[in-house]
Design an enzyme around this catalytic site. Structure first.
Site, PDB file in Angstrom:
ATOM      1  N   ASP A  44      -3.679  -3.053   1.066  1.00 41.49           N
ATOM      2  CA  ASP A  44      -4.381  -3.495  -0.196  1.00 41.49           C
ATOM      3  C   ASP A  44      -3.100  -3.418  -1.781  1.00 41.49           C
ATOM      4  OD1 ASP A  44      -3.324  -0.724  -0.556  1.00 41.49           O
ATOM      5  OD2 ASP A  44      -5.796   0.283  -1.191  1.00 41.49           O
ATOM      6  N   SER A  45      -2.094  -3.260  -1.129  1.00 39.38           N
ATOM      7  CA  SER A  45      -0.702  -3.301  -2.614  1.00 39.38           C
ATOM      8  C   SER A  45      -1.323  -4.912  -2.154  1.00 39.38           C
ATOM      9  CB  SER A  45       0.654  -3.219  -1.557  1.00 39.38           C
ATOM     10  OG  SER A  45       0.419  -3.510   0.177  1.00 39.38           O
ATOM     11  N   ASP A  83      -5.734  -1.910   5.711  1.00 41.15           N
ATOM     12  CA  ASP A  83      -6.558  -1.085   4.718  1.00 41.15           C
ATOM     13  C   ASP A  83      -8.058  -1.153   4.676  1.00 41.15           C
ATOM     14  OD1 ASP A  83      -4.284   0.422   4.157  1.00 41.15           O
ATOM     15  OD2 ASP A  83      -3.308  -0.398   2.466  1.00 41.15           O
ATOM     16  N   LYS A 112      -6.565   1.377   8.040  1.00 33.28           N
ATOM     17  CA  LYS A 112      -5.893   2.898   7.728  1.00 33.28           C
ATOM     18  C   LYS A 112      -6.618   3.102   6.447  1.00 33.28           C
ATOM     19  CE  LYS A 112      -1.882   1.865   5.189  1.00 33.28           C
ATOM     20  NZ  LYS A 112      -2.240   2.256   3.852  1.00 33.28           N
ATOM     21  N   GLU A 114      -7.049   6.685   3.362  1.00 33.89           N
ATOM     22  CA  GLU A 114      -5.642   7.353   2.302  1.00 33.89           C
ATOM     23  C   GLU A 114      -6.649   8.339   2.397  1.00 33.89           C
ATOM     24  OE1 GLU A 114      -4.269   6.013  -1.321  1.00 33.89           O
ATOM     25  OE2 GLU A 114      -3.633   4.207  -0.577  1.00 33.89           O
ATOM     26  N   GLU A 181       4.171   8.034   2.246  1.00 34.95           N
ATOM     27  CA  GLU A 181       4.558   7.307   1.034  1.00 34.95           C
ATOM     28  C   GLU A 181       4.650   8.331   0.059  1.00 34.95           C
ATOM     29  OE1 GLU A 181       1.705   4.427  -0.155  1.00 34.95           O
ATOM     30  OE2 GLU A 181       2.828   4.403  -1.986  1.00 34.95           O
TER      31      GLU A 181
END
Ligand code: KIV
Length: 280
Positions: A44-45, A83, A112, A114, A181
């Site tokens: 999602d960057s 993501d 993915k 978080e 991260e």
């Protein structure tokens, strides 16, 4: 046949390091795939490097599905992980399962998300419907940034113990790997040694089972933020700007296009007929 989740799990068993790179578009993803990168991560960057947002918060499912589709059209060899964007999985397990399914339909092999222990039930539910999940611990851009800002994680014993517990809970819930991260390298190495699934570090030192970088950071194409951990392998933005300036100068001076770049009518006679017809 492209790499499978099992291939990635085997790499840890065989002590082979895993290469991961973010990808968002067909053209760059084709090159990453050709280079033999093990996992293409549609991160999602994308919100920052492709859409110009300040952070990943505004990214939507629709956008992630579109990026996933374009990377999926490009890949032949790599595993494709996408993501789940902010608030596509946090509110309910049903959201998590439905939105994971949307990413798989768009071409992802795995998703993915978080979060640590609090996400264990969600991870289990997604894995239970047959969708492999990569966890994401340490700095979690969707939420850590809101509460703490951009900060190295796992620098004290208590913070490290919490991270280890989170990793264990994710492992138990069934993740096939965990992105870690900006975690202190000592703690990242302990987690990599104690958890059975591959730990993919970003800014977390060499003790991880693999590494991930944002492709624009690696190629030197994104200057807004230059994290210490992002090794630049080239300065592509300078080359691109130089090439574009040359193009502009060629257009202004009339040195582009040349004969090799244009097309002609069938023969002189056709041109003559045309000239007669329009009276010039
Ligand atoms: O969105 C992303 O690019 C990521 C990586 C930095 C791990 O989550």
């Amino acid at each position: 046949m492209h790499r499978s989740v099992q291939d990635i799990l085997n790499m840890k068993k065989e002590r082979k390091k895993i290469s991961v790179i973010t990808s968002y578009d067909y053209t760059l993803a084709s090159l990453c795939d050709k280079a033999g990168i093990d996992i293409l991560l549609v991160g999602d960057s994308a919100g920052m490097v492709m859409l110009g947002y300040e952070n990943t918060i505004p990214v939507t499912m629709e956008q992630m599905c579109m990026f996933t589709e374009s990377v999926s059209n490009a890949r032949n060899n790599s595993l494709l992980v996408s993501d789940l964007p902010f608030m596509s999985y946090q509110a309910s397990i049903e959201d998590a399962v439905n939105n994971s399914g949307r990413l798989v339909k768009a071409g992802a092999d795995a998703v993915k998300l978080e979060g640590g222990s609090v996400m264990a039930k969600t991870v289990r539910a997604v894995v239970d419907v047959g969708i492999p999940v990569m966890g994401h611990l340490g700095l979690q851009p969707q939420t850590t940034m809101l509460s703490q800002g951009y900060k190295v994680q796992g620098r004290t014993k208590d913070a490290a113990m919490k991270l280890i517990q989170d990793a264990q809970d994710l492992e138990e819930a069934g993740v096939f790997s965990i992105a870690l991260e900006m975690v202190s390298h000592e703690v990242a190495e302990i987690i990599s040694k104690t958890i059975s699934v591959p730990i993919i570090g970003i800014g977390s030192g060499v003790g991880c089972d693999g590494q991930v970088l944002v492709v624009q950071d690696l190629l030197g194409m994104y200057d807004k933020i230059r994290p210490k951990f992002a090794k630049r392998y080239m300065n592509l933005s300078e080359d691109i700007v130089r090439s574009l300036e040359s193009y502009k100068n060629d257009v202004v001076s009339g040195t582009f296009p040349r004969e090799e770049n244009w097309f002609s009518m069938d023969d002189e006679a056709e041109l003559k007929k045309l000239r007669e017809h329009i009276g010039s």
